[in-house]
Design a protein around this motif. Sequence first.
Motif, mmCIF file in Angstrom:
data_model
loop_
_atom_site.group_PDB
_atom_site.id
_atom_site.type_symbol
_atom_site.label_atom_id
_atom_site.label_comp_id
_atom_site.label_asym_id
_atom_site.label_seq_id
_atom_site.Cartn_x
_atom_site.Cartn_y
_atom_site.Cartn_z
ATOM 1 N N VAL A 100 42.098 45.435 38.594
ATOM 2 C CA VAL A 100 41.972 44.101 38.009
ATOM 3 C C VAL A 100 42.567 44.066 36.602
ATOM 4 C CG1 VAL A 100 40.328 42.307 37.299
ATOM 5 C CG2 VAL A 100 39.878 43.673 39.345
ATOM 6 N N PRO A 101 43.526 43.174 36.364
ATOM 7 C CA PRO A 101 44.020 43.012 35.000
ATOM 8 C C PRO A 101 42.891 42.520 34.086
ATOM 9 C CG PRO A 101 45.498 41.959 36.581
ATOM 10 C CD PRO A 101 44.247 42.341 37.326
ATOM 11 N N GLU A 102 42.883 42.977 32.852
ATOM 12 C CA GLU A 102 41.801 42.629 31.934
ATOM 13 C C GLU A 102 41.657 41.120 31.755
ATOM 14 O OE1 GLU A 102 40.561 43.206 27.301
ATOM 15 O OE2 GLU A 102 41.780 44.777 28.217
ATOM 16 N N SER A 103 42.766 40.400 31.682
ATOM 17 C CA SER A 103 42.686 38.946 31.498
ATOM 18 C C SER A 103 42.013 38.279 32.699
ATOM 19 C CB SER A 103 44.079 38.357 31.269
ATOM 20 O OG SER A 103 44.898 38.584 32.395
ATOM 21 N N VAL A 104 42.291 38.774 33.891
ATOM 22 C CA VAL A 104 41.686 38.235 35.113
ATOM 23 C C VAL A 104 40.196 38.572 35.143
ATOM 24 C CG1 VAL A 104 41.713 38.380 37.638
ATOM 25 C CG2 VAL A 104 43.867 38.279 36.362
ATOM 26 N N LEU A 105 39.836 39.766 34.707
ATOM 27 C CA LEU A 105 38.422 40.141 34.610
ATOM 28 C C LEU A 105 37.695 39.180 33.679
ATOM 29 C CD1 LEU A 105 35.971 42.018 35.018
ATOM 30 C CD2 LEU A 105 36.895 43.428 33.151
ATOM 31 N N GLY A 106 38.286 38.886 32.540
ATOM 32 C CA GLY A 106 37.672 37.964 31.588
ATOM 33 C C GLY A 106 37.426 36.596 32.201
ATOM 34 N N GLU A 107 38.406 36.100 32.962
ATOM 35 C CA GLU A 107 38.248 34.805 33.627
ATOM 36 C C GLU A 107 37.120 34.855 34.651
ATOM 37 O OE1 GLU A 107 42.020 33.836 35.374
ATOM 38 O OE2 GLU A 107 43.055 33.915 33.434
ATOM 39 N N ALA A 108 37.064 35.922 35.425
ATOM 40 C CA ALA A 108 36.029 36.054 36.461
ATOM 41 C C ALA A 108 34.643 36.124 35.831
ATOM 42 C CB ALA A 108 36.292 37.295 37.312
ATOM 43 N N LEU A 109 34.509 36.879 34.742
ATOM 44 C CA LEU A 109 33.202 36.985 34.078
ATOM 45 C C LEU A 109 32.791 35.643 33.472
ATOM 46 C CD1 LEU A 109 33.582 40.496 32.461
ATOM 47 C CD2 LEU A 109 31.995 39.856 34.299
ATOM 48 N N LEU A 110 33.729 34.945 32.867
ATOM 49 C CA LEU A 110 33.418 33.622 32.317
ATOM 50 C C LEU A 110 32.976 32.675 33.426
ATOM 51 C CD1 LEU A 110 33.304 31.524 30.042
ATOM 52 C CD2 LEU A 110 35.759 31.125 30.434
ATOM 53 N N ASP A 111 33.703 32.666 34.532
ATOM 54 C CA ASP A 111 33.328 31.798 35.649
ATOM 55 C C ASP A 111 31.947 32.151 36.195
ATOM 56 O OD1 ASP A 111 35.740 30.470 35.411
ATOM 57 O OD2 ASP A 111 36.675 31.462 37.134
ATOM 58 N N GLY A 112 31.654 33.452 36.318
ATOM 59 C CA GLY A 112 30.332 33.870 36.780
ATOM 60 C C GLY A 112 29.248 33.455 35.805
ATOM 61 N N TRP A 113 29.509 33.621 34.513
ATOM 62 C CA TRP A 113 28.567 33.239 33.466
ATOM 63 C C TRP A 113 28.276 31.741 33.529
ATOM 64 C CZ3 TRP A 113 29.395 30.166 29.047
ATOM 65 C CH2 TRP A 113 28.415 30.254 28.053
ATOM 66 N N LEU A 114 29.315 30.942 33.755
ATOM 67 C CA LEU A 114 29.152 29.489 33.800
ATOM 68 C C LEU A 114 28.252 29.024 34.942
ATOM 69 C CD1 LEU A 114 32.781 28.382 32.899
ATOM 70 C CD2 LEU A 114 30.704 27.943 31.544
ATOM 71 N N VAL A 115 28.120 29.818 35.995
ATOM 72 C CA VAL A 115 27.254 29.445 37.112
ATOM 73 C C VAL A 115 25.814 29.265 36.627
ATOM 74 C CG1 VAL A 115 26.271 30.219 39.319
ATOM 75 C CG2 VAL A 115 28.717 30.526 38.861
ATOM 76 N N TYR A 116 25.353 30.100 35.701
ATOM 77 C CA TYR A 116 23.958 30.076 35.270
ATOM 78 C C TYR A 116 23.737 29.737 33.798
ATOM 79 C CZ TYR A 116 22.985 32.344 39.721
ATOM 80 O OH TYR A 116 22.882 32.636 41.047
ATOM 81 N N ALA A 117 24.779 29.678 33.006
ATOM 82 C CA ALA A 117 24.601 29.401 31.574
ATOM 83 C C ALA A 117 23.996 28.009 31.380
ATOM 84 C CB ALA A 117 25.936 29.498 30.852
ATOM 85 N N PRO A 118 23.040 27.887 30.471
ATOM 86 C CA PRO A 118 22.518 26.550 30.159
ATOM 87 C C PRO A 118 23.667 25.630 29.734
ATOM 88 C CG PRO A 118 21.170 28.260 29.136
ATOM 89 C CD PRO A 118 22.396 28.938 29.693
ATOM 90 N N ALA A 119 23.613 24.377 30.179
ATOM 91 C CA ALA A 119 24.722 23.441 29.953
ATOM 92 C C ALA A 119 25.116 23.334 28.479
ATOM 93 C CB ALA A 119 24.365 22.067 30.514
#
Length: 132
Positions: A101-120
């Motif tokens: 996994v390229p680091e930039s793609v990892l960052g996007e995936a982690l951000l997207d995963g975080w957004l699933v549960y992060a308070p609005a």
Amino acid sequence: MATLKDVERLVAALPETVETTKYGNRTWAVGGKAYAWERPFSKADLRRFGDESPPDGPILAVRVEDLGEKEAVLAARSADGFFTIPHFNGYAAVLLQLDEVPESVLGEALLDGWLVYAPAAVAKAHLGKSKT
């Protein structure tokens, strides 16, 4: 390609992320819910691969919004080390072979995963800050 050190650094930049341990593996959560976790293969997982070699190196599971998003991510990112296994059938998460996994793609995936549960409000503030 990405490493667990990269994961640590990237999740540290996501507000209100808490590192914990679930089933003996490091897990990162926001709002009390896991959005990323180390996911080594179990013996049952390895048996399901049969004669096929399982992906090697560190494996990370990352939450996605829903099963439709999971299918879209897998279709778009399979060349980037994203995959799934039968254990994850019907579950809104993908697996990442960090060595691929390229680091930039990892960052996007982690951000997207975080957004699933992060308070609005936290997500809105973070996204507004990251655009400047």
